[in-house]
Design a protein around this motif. Sequence first.
Motif, mmCIF file in Angstrom:
data_model
loop_
_atom_site.group_PDB
_atom_site.id
_atom_site.type_symbol
_atom_site.label_atom_id
_atom_site.label_comp_id
_atom_site.label_asym_id
_atom_site.label_seq_id
_atom_site.Cartn_x
_atom_site.Cartn_y
_atom_site.Cartn_z
ATOM 1 N N LYS A 1 0.844 -1.199 0.000
ATOM 2 C CA LYS A 1 0.000 0.000 0.000
ATOM 3 C C LYS A 1 0.876 1.244 0.000
ATOM 4 O O LYS A 1 1.987 1.229 0.519
ATOM 5 C CB LYS A 1 -0.883 0.034 1.251
ATOM 6 C CG LYS A 1 -1.982 -0.988 1.272
ATOM 7 C CD LYS A 1 -2.862 -0.773 2.487
ATOM 8 C CE LYS A 1 -4.046 -1.681 2.499
ATOM 9 N NZ LYS A 1 -4.926 -1.416 3.636
ATOM 10 N N THR A 2 0.328 2.320 -0.559
ATOM 11 C CA THR A 2 1.015 3.593 -0.489
ATOM 12 C C THR A 2 0.866 4.139 0.932
ATOM 13 O O THR A 2 0.050 3.650 1.717
ATOM 14 C CB THR A 2 0.408 4.607 -1.478
ATOM 15 O OG1 THR A 2 -0.942 4.886 -1.069
ATOM 16 C CG2 THR A 2 0.432 4.074 -2.900
ATOM 17 N N LEU A 3 1.625 5.155 1.270
ATOM 18 C CA LEU A 3 1.551 5.760 2.599
ATOM 19 C C LEU A 3 0.133 6.262 2.879
ATOM 20 O O LEU A 3 -0.402 6.043 3.967
ATOM 21 C CB LEU A 3 2.546 6.918 2.727
ATOM 22 C CG LEU A 3 2.529 7.663 4.056
ATOM 23 C CD1 LEU A 3 2.832 6.720 5.220
ATOM 24 C CD2 LEU A 3 3.501 8.819 4.034
ATOM 25 N N ILE A 4 -0.494 6.892 1.912
ATOM 26 C CA ILE A 4 -1.853 7.403 2.079
ATOM 27 C C ILE A 4 -2.825 6.254 2.351
ATOM 28 O O ILE A 4 -3.681 6.350 3.233
ATOM 29 C CB ILE A 4 -2.303 8.202 0.829
ATOM 30 C CG1 ILE A 4 -1.385 9.406 0.588
ATOM 31 C CG2 ILE A 4 -3.753 8.635 0.946
ATOM 32 C CD1 ILE A 4 -1.392 10.441 1.694
ATOM 33 N N GLU A 5 -2.692 5.164 1.610
ATOM 34 C CA GLU A 5 -3.554 4.003 1.822
ATOM 35 C C GLU A 5 -3.351 3.417 3.220
ATOM 36 O O GLU A 5 -4.308 3.011 3.875
ATOM 37 C CB GLU A 5 -3.280 2.926 0.771
ATOM 38 C CG GLU A 5 -3.771 3.297 -0.612
ATOM 39 C CD GLU A 5 -3.328 2.312 -1.684
ATOM 40 O OE1 GLU A 5 -4.108 2.108 -2.628
ATOM 41 O OE2 GLU A 5 -2.225 1.749 -1.574
ATOM 42 N N LYS A 6 -2.110 3.380 3.672
ATOM 43 C CA LYS A 6 -1.827 2.867 5.019
ATOM 44 C C LYS A 6 -2.475 3.729 6.101
ATOM 45 O O LYS A 6 -2.963 3.215 7.102
ATOM 46 C CB LYS A 6 -0.316 2.807 5.268
ATOM 47 C CG LYS A 6 0.394 1.719 4.511
ATOM 48 C CD LYS A 6 1.884 1.761 4.780
ATOM 49 C CE LYS A 6 2.637 0.774 3.919
ATOM 50 N NZ LYS A 6 4.095 0.865 4.124
ATOM 51 N N LEU A 7 -2.503 5.028 5.875
ATOM 52 C CA LEU A 7 -3.051 5.946 6.872
ATOM 53 C C LEU A 7 -4.581 5.945 6.904
ATOM 54 O O LEU A 7 -5.180 6.091 7.962
ATOM 55 C CB LEU A 7 -2.561 7.375 6.600
ATOM 56 C CG LEU A 7 -1.079 7.626 6.835
ATOM 57 C CD1 LEU A 7 -0.709 9.029 6.358
ATOM 58 C CD2 LEU A 7 -0.719 7.455 8.298
ATOM 59 N N PHE A 8 -5.213 5.783 5.747
ATOM 60 C CA PHE A 8 -6.656 5.993 5.667
ATOM 61 C C PHE A 8 -7.505 4.764 5.349
ATOM 62 O O PHE A 8 -8.708 4.867 5.222
ATOM 63 C CB PHE A 8 -6.960 7.095 4.641
ATOM 64 C CG PHE A 8 -6.437 8.429 5.061
ATOM 65 C CD1 PHE A 8 -7.040 9.126 6.094
ATOM 66 C CD2 PHE A 8 -5.326 8.971 4.451
ATOM 67 C CE1 PHE A 8 -6.558 10.364 6.494
ATOM 68 C CE2 PHE A 8 -4.836 10.205 4.842
ATOM 69 C CZ PHE A 8 -5.445 10.897 5.870
ATOM 70 N N SER A 9 -6.887 3.607 5.229
ATOM 71 C CA SER A 9 -7.691 2.411 4.959
ATOM 72 C C SER A 9 -7.310 1.287 5.908
ATOM 73 O O SER A 9 -6.185 1.224 6.380
ATOM 74 C CB SER A 9 -7.516 1.963 3.506
ATOM 75 O OG SER A 9 -6.208 1.492 3.291
#
Length: 86
Positions: free
Chosen positions: A59-67
């Motif tokens: 996952k991208t960093l954004i995906e890790k933070l919000f999903s």
Amino acid sequence: SGVLGALQQEKAKEVETEIKSIYSKASLVLLEGQDVNTVLEDYCVSKEIDIIVLIKLKKTLIEKLFSSSFTHQISYQSTFPVLVLK
């Protein structure tokens, strides 16, 4: 959903071909439903599945933070054995 669905189906066929080249009895199934765990459990019961094998995607960093992690959710909630591949 049309273009995305077609791309997902194409990728799924590629993955299934690769999986079957390693283990001929394996199969790839795409399931849909509101509650993923319930849909997966119902499918496993109906098909007498022995083990669930999941492939953990990066996952991208954004995906890790919000999903949330689907793999994590299933591995803790499933009543079936789960094998997670990286």
